[in-house]
Design a protein around this motif. Structure first.
Motif, PDB file in Angstrom:
ATOM      1  N   ARG A 125       0.851  -1.180   0.000  1.00  0.00           N
ATOM      2  CA  ARG A 125       0.000   0.000   0.000  1.00  0.00           C
ATOM      3  C   ARG A 125       0.890   1.235   0.000  1.00  0.00           C
ATOM      4  NH1 ARG A 125      -4.034  -0.427   3.272  1.00  0.00           N
ATOM      5  NH2 ARG A 125      -3.790  -2.667   3.679  1.00  0.00           N
ATOM      6  N   SER A 126       0.356   2.327  -0.490  1.00  0.00           N
ATOM      7  CA  SER A 126       1.130   3.561  -0.525  1.00  0.00           C
ATOM      8  C   SER A 126       0.211   4.745  -0.719  1.00  0.00           C
ATOM      9  CB  SER A 126       2.160   3.521  -1.668  1.00  0.00           C
ATOM     10  OG  SER A 126       2.988   4.672  -1.638  1.00  0.00           O
ATOM     11  N   ARG A 127       0.693   5.889  -0.294  1.00  0.00           N
ATOM     12  CA  ARG A 127       0.086   7.168  -0.653  1.00  0.00           C
ATOM     13  C   ARG A 127       0.846   7.711  -1.868  1.00  0.00           C
ATOM     14  NH1 ARG A 127       1.291  10.963   2.508  1.00  0.00           N
ATOM     15  NH2 ARG A 127       3.000   9.821   3.516  1.00  0.00           N
ATOM     16  N   PHE A 128       0.149   8.481  -2.681  1.00  0.00           N
ATOM     17  CA  PHE A 128       0.745   9.040  -3.893  1.00  0.00           C
ATOM     18  C   PHE A 128       0.480  10.538  -3.953  1.00  0.00           C
ATOM     19  CE2 PHE A 128       0.071   4.615  -4.659  1.00  0.00           C
ATOM     20  CZ  PHE A 128       1.123   4.198  -5.468  1.00  0.00           C
ATOM     21  N   ARG A 129       1.499  11.273  -4.343  1.00  0.00           N
ATOM     22  CA  ARG A 129       1.408  12.720  -4.505  1.00  0.00           C
ATOM     23  C   ARG A 129       1.194  13.055  -5.969  1.00  0.00           C
ATOM     24  NH1 ARG A 129       6.815  14.557  -3.366  1.00  0.00           N
ATOM     25  NH2 ARG A 129       7.137  14.188  -5.584  1.00  0.00           N
ATOM     26  N   SER A 130       0.274  13.967  -6.220  1.00  0.00           N
ATOM     27  CA  SER A 130      -0.005  14.353  -7.601  1.00  0.00           C
ATOM     28  C   SER A 130       1.183  15.084  -8.211  1.00  0.00           C
ATOM     29  CB  SER A 130      -1.244  15.251  -7.653  1.00  0.00           C
ATOM     30  OG  SER A 130      -1.424  15.758  -8.965  1.00  0.00           O
ATOM     31  N   ASN A 131       1.513  14.736  -9.444  1.00  0.00           N
ATOM     32  CA  ASN A 131       2.550  15.447 -10.193  1.00  0.00           C
ATOM     33  C   ASN A 131       1.984  16.593 -11.010  1.00  0.00           C
ATOM     34  OD1 ASN A 131       4.763  13.859  -9.346  1.00  0.00           O
ATOM     35  ND2 ASN A 131       4.222  12.261 -10.821  1.00  0.00           N
ATOM     36  N   GLY A 132       0.650  16.758 -10.991  1.00  0.00           N
ATOM     37  CA  GLY A 132       0.018  17.854 -11.709  1.00  0.00           C
ATOM     38  C   GLY A 132      -0.206  17.592 -13.175  1.00  0.00           C
ATOM     39  N   ASP A 133       0.145  16.384 -13.654  1.00  0.00           N
ATOM     40  CA  ASP A 133      -0.012  16.068 -15.076  1.00  0.00           C
ATOM     41  C   ASP A 133      -0.826  14.783 -15.276  1.00  0.00           C
ATOM     42  OD1 ASP A 133       1.756  14.201 -14.126  1.00  0.00           O
ATOM     43  OD2 ASP A 133       3.352  14.618 -15.588  1.00  0.00           O
ATOM     44  N   GLY A 134      -1.599  14.414 -14.267  1.00  0.00           N
ATOM     45  CA  GLY A 134      -2.369  13.185 -14.370  1.00  0.00           C
ATOM     46  C   GLY A 134      -1.625  11.957 -13.907  1.00  0.00           C
ATOM     47  N   THR A 135      -0.444  12.141 -13.346  1.00  0.00           N
ATOM     48  CA  THR A 135       0.312  11.022 -12.767  1.00  0.00           C
ATOM     49  C   THR A 135       0.555  11.305 -11.295  1.00  0.00           C
ATOM     50  OG1 THR A 135       2.497  11.959 -13.277  1.00  0.00           O
ATOM     51  CG2 THR A 135       1.448  10.606 -14.981  1.00  0.00           C
ATOM     52  N   TRP A 136       0.911  10.243 -10.560  1.00  0.00           N
ATOM     53  CA  TRP A 136       1.131  10.373  -9.130  1.00  0.00           C
ATOM     54  C   TRP A 136       2.422   9.662  -8.749  1.00  0.00           C
ATOM     55  CZ3 TRP A 136      -3.439   9.544 -11.523  1.00  0.00           C
ATOM     56  CH2 TRP A 136      -4.455  10.489 -11.301  1.00  0.00           C
ATOM     57  N   TYR A 137       3.096  10.243  -7.750  1.00  0.00           N
ATOM     58  CA  TYR A 137       4.409   9.767  -7.296  1.00  0.00           C
ATOM     59  C   TYR A 137       4.249   9.046  -5.964  1.00  0.00           C
ATOM     60  CZ  TYR A 137       9.299  10.159  -5.695  1.00  0.00           C
ATOM     61  OH  TYR A 137      10.573   9.903  -5.228  1.00  0.00           O
ATOM     62  N   GLY A 138       4.743   7.791  -5.884  1.00  0.00           N
ATOM     63  CA  GLY A 138       4.628   6.995  -4.667  1.00  0.00           C
ATOM     64  C   GLY A 138       5.463   7.546  -3.528  1.00  0.00           C
ATOM     65  N   LEU A 139       4.860   7.652  -2.345  1.00  0.00           N
ATOM     66  CA  LEU A 139       5.524   8.276  -1.209  1.00  0.00           C
ATOM     67  C   LEU A 139       6.063   7.295  -0.182  1.00  0.00           C
ATOM     68  CD1 LEU A 139       3.024  11.219  -0.536  1.00  0.00           C
ATOM     69  CD2 LEU A 139       5.220  11.319  -1.735  1.00  0.00           C
ATOM     70  N   GLU A 140       5.635   6.038  -0.200  1.00  0.00           N
ATOM     71  CA  GLU A 140       6.032   5.146   0.883  1.00  0.00           C
ATOM     72  C   GLU A 140       5.913   3.694   0.454  1.00  0.00           C
ATOM     73  OE1 GLU A 140       3.249   6.278   3.867  1.00  0.00           O
ATOM     74  OE2 GLU A 140       1.519   5.624   2.700  1.00  0.00           O
ATOM     75  N   GLY A 141       6.503   2.834   1.268  1.00  0.00           N
ATOM     76  CA  GLY A 141       6.360   1.397   1.078  1.00  0.00           C
ATOM     77  C   GLY A 141       6.952   0.896  -0.232  1.00  0.00           C
ATOM     78  N   TYR A 142       6.411  -0.202  -0.718  1.00  0.00           N
ATOM     79  CA  TYR A 142       6.921  -0.848  -1.927  1.00  0.00           C
ATOM     80  C   TYR A 142       6.889   0.087  -3.125  1.00  0.00           C
ATOM     81  CZ  TYR A 142       7.539  -4.584  -5.392  1.00  0.00           C
ATOM     82  OH  TYR A 142       8.006  -5.373  -6.412  1.00  0.00           O
ATOM     83  N   TYR A 143       5.889   0.976  -3.163  1.00  0.00           N
ATOM     84  CA  TYR A 143       5.717   1.840  -4.327  1.00  0.00           C
ATOM     85  C   TYR A 143       6.373   3.205  -4.172  1.00  0.00           C
ATOM     86  CZ  TYR A 143       2.290  -1.694  -5.646  1.00  0.00           C
ATOM     87  OH  TYR A 143       1.683  -2.881  -5.967  1.00  0.00           O
ATOM     88  N   ALA A 144       7.193   3.391  -3.150  1.00  0.00           N
ATOM     89  CA  ALA A 144       7.890   4.667  -2.993  1.00  0.00           C
ATOM     90  C   ALA A 144       8.713   4.972  -4.237  1.00  0.00           C
ATOM     91  CB  ALA A 144       8.788   4.623  -1.759  1.00  0.00           C
ATOM     92  N   GLY A 145       8.499   6.160  -4.802  1.00  0.00           N
ATOM     93  CA  GLY A 145       9.241   6.576  -5.988  1.00  0.00           C
ATOM     94  C   GLY A 145       8.688   6.054  -7.296  1.00  0.00           C
ATOM     95  N   GLU A 146       7.706   5.149  -7.245  1.00  0.00           N
ATOM     96  CA  GLU A 146       7.127   4.598  -8.467  1.00  0.00           C
ATOM     97  C   GLU A 146       6.022   5.515  -8.989  1.00  0.00           C
ATOM     98  OE1 GLU A 146       8.454   2.063  -9.879  1.00  0.00           O
ATOM     99  OE2 GLU A 146       9.749   1.414  -8.226  1.00  0.00           O
ATOM    100  N   LEU A 147       5.747   5.392 -10.284  1.00  0.00           N
ATOM    101  CA  LEU A 147       4.785   6.271 -10.945  1.00  0.00           C
ATOM    102  C   LEU A 147       3.463   5.540 -11.172  1.00  0.00           C
ATOM    103  CD1 LEU A 147       4.845   9.196 -12.088  1.00  0.00           C
ATOM    104  CD2 LEU A 147       5.164   8.164 -14.345  1.00  0.00           C
ATOM    105  N   LEU A 148       2.392   6.174 -10.753  1.00  0.00           N
ATOM    106  CA  LEU A 148       1.039   5.677 -10.984  1.00  0.00           C
ATOM    107  C   LEU A 148       0.371   6.575 -12.016  1.00  0.00           C
ATOM    108  CD1 LEU A 148      -1.553   4.011 -10.190  1.00  0.00           C
ATOM    109  CD2 LEU A 148      -1.959   5.775  -8.451  1.00  0.00           C
ATOM    110  N   ARG A 149      -0.237   5.950 -13.033  1.00  0.00           N
ATOM    111  CA  ARG A 149      -0.953   6.759 -14.027  1.00  0.00           C
ATOM    112  C   ARG A 149      -2.172   5.995 -14.526  1.00  0.00           C
ATOM    113  NH1 ARG A 149       3.655   5.114 -16.943  1.00  0.00           N
ATOM    114  NH2 ARG A 149       3.165   3.791 -18.747  1.00  0.00           N
TER     115      ARG A 149
END
Length: 461
Positions: A394-418
């Motif tokens: 599980r992870s929280r994601f921060r918006s990149n402002g372009d329709g993608t999100w940046y992983g903030l923690e856990g396994y998905y830290a630093g990974e891109l969600l779109r």
């Protein structure tokens, strides 16, 4: 910072006083003083002393030893945030000729640079810094004890190098930079490199008799960035608030959060205690909560600053003895006492003022294969993704402002969600680090890697 003692219940205040009284008595400390911070201000202060009528208050200085390292780390993070260096830079790029130049700045901050734990003899904490006027005197002929970056090995000379780095980049003494960039903006007027009255004297207590010897209070010279500072419970309480929430005059909330992220593996001996190290901060899992901060010791003094970030409670414990009361354990107990007796009351739930319709469209259940996940829109405009039931990634994601999100923690830290959309604009699936999340388990209408059997779901024939 005010100290409204009445904010804690009488039973809680008595439990806190009892804990430090036991620590001072059983630890045989000439004096011990502590403070508890909640919600950004001091809510309790207590002291015990071996001298009747002389209880140290929040303004009495004690030497804080290695808590100094956290202050030095803040200075280095400021240089990074200003674009003057990168944490991945080798030291040689900015401070050539040390003999330890292959170590990275991040490695020095997290004690993974392979450097020796101490400087060459004589024992630097009880001898004048004038005996080590140059970096070569601090590092010795063989600065490295381990391959660079391979293991966590606590190093006092490593923070001497970071202090020298600050001086090189700023073109000013470490002490002056610290005062200008951290102490003054945060209002830490009672934190200094040398003691200022009123201050406690440092003592060694005989291990087998109730007698004492005064300890020397040396100026550490080059080693100052590793352990020189004197401070008070009042000032360290303010510093704890900064390390919890950040202060844009010094470091942003995002940067202090980065300091609290584990940056070094736990040593085998530390695994049982679940102790790791971030960027200038120690991290420990205890009593079901994560504690961050730093301990400190120099001959005659023990110190600890501990923060329970999730509980928004911090504790400072200072004592003027070489050994005895274990302030790190006391600090953790003070946090536990407050957190358990008076659990944090959450802020009222409030609906969002506005939300992007395209973001709201993504909320709800998703499937990674047959694993059910939920995507939720968070109050800060980001999203969270986690299993609907049980444990898992599980992870929280921060918006990149372009329709993608940046992983903030856990396994998905630093990974891109779109969200991948079809030509008609509807959502096909979510892509997270190559994983495909679909609205139905193995949705045949989505590009599931490996494809979906055309005969679909079926029972056993």
């Amino acid at each position: 910072m005010t100290s409204p003692q009445e904010e804690l219940l009488p039973g809680t205040r008595r439990a806190l006083l009892h804990r430090i009284a036991v620590a001072q008595s059983e630890g045989r400390a000439p004096s011990l003083t502590a403070a508890v911070v909640r919600g950004g201000r001091v809510v309790w202060h207590g002291s015990r002393s071996s001298v009747d009528g002389q209880l140290p208050d929040q303004d009495v200085q004690y030497r804080i030893g290695s808590i100094t390292k956290t202050f030095t780390a803040v200075l280095v993070l400021r240089l990074r945030d200003e674009g003057l260096l990168d944490l991945g830079d080798p030291l040689e790029k900015h401070l050539p000729g040390t003999g330890a130049g292959e170590a990275t700045i991040a490695g020095l901050l997290a004690h993974t640079a392979g450097l020796a734990a101490e400087s060459p003899a004589p024992w630097w904490e009880r001898t004048p810094g004038a005996l080590r006027p140059e970096l070569a005197d601090v590092l010795g002929e063989q600065p490295l004890r381990h391959p660079v970056g391979r293991r966590h090995h606590y190093s006092n000379p490593g923070y001497t190098l970071l202090g020298a780095l600050v001086e090189e980049v700023r073109g000013a003494p470490w002490e002056d930079v610290l005062r200008r960039e951290v102490l003054d903006p945060l209002g830490l007027d009672r934190t200094s490199a040398r003691p200022r009255a009123p201050h406690a004297g440092g003592w060694a207590v005989h291990p087998w008799a109730d007698v004492m010897l005064p300890e020397p209070a040396e100026d550490l010279g080059r080693m100052a960035p590793a352990g020189q500072l004197w401070s008070t419970t009042g000032d360290l309480a303010r510093f704890a608030v900064f390390l919890t929430h950040g202060d844009d005059r010094v470091l942003s909330a995002e940067s202090v959060r980065e300091m609290r992220v584990p940056a070094a593996p736990a040593e085998t001996a530390d695994v049982a205690d679940r102790v790791t190290y971030g960027l200038g901060l120690q991290l420990q899992h205890r009593d079901g909560r994560t504690l961050v901060g730093h301990s400190g010791s120099l001959p005659g003094f023990l110190a600890n600053l501990t923060i329970g970030v999730e509980d928004d409670v911090a504790a400072v414990v200072l004592a003027n003895c070489t050994s005895g009361p274990y302030p790190s354990l006391v600090g953790g107990d003070l946090i536990r006492i407050v957190a358990e007796a008076e659990p944090r009351i959450p802020e009222p739930w409030r609906p969002l003022r506005q939300v992007d319709a395209s973001l709201l469209e993504l909320a709800g259940p998703w499937y990674w294969g047959t694993n059910a996940f939920a995507l939720r829109v968070t109050a800060d405009g980001g999203v969270s993704l986690g299993p609907l039931a049980g444990g898992g990634r599980r992870s929280r994601f921060r918006s990149n402002g372009d329709g993608t999100w940046y992983g903030l923690e856990g396994y998905y830290a630093g990974e891109l969600l779109r969200a991948e959309r079809r030509t008609d604009g509807t959502v096909s699936h979510l892509d997270l680090g190559s994983f495909v999340f679909t609205r139905e388990p193995y949705d045949a209408a989505a590009p599931v890697p490996g494809g979906v059997d055309p005969e679909g779901w079926r029972g056993i024939g």
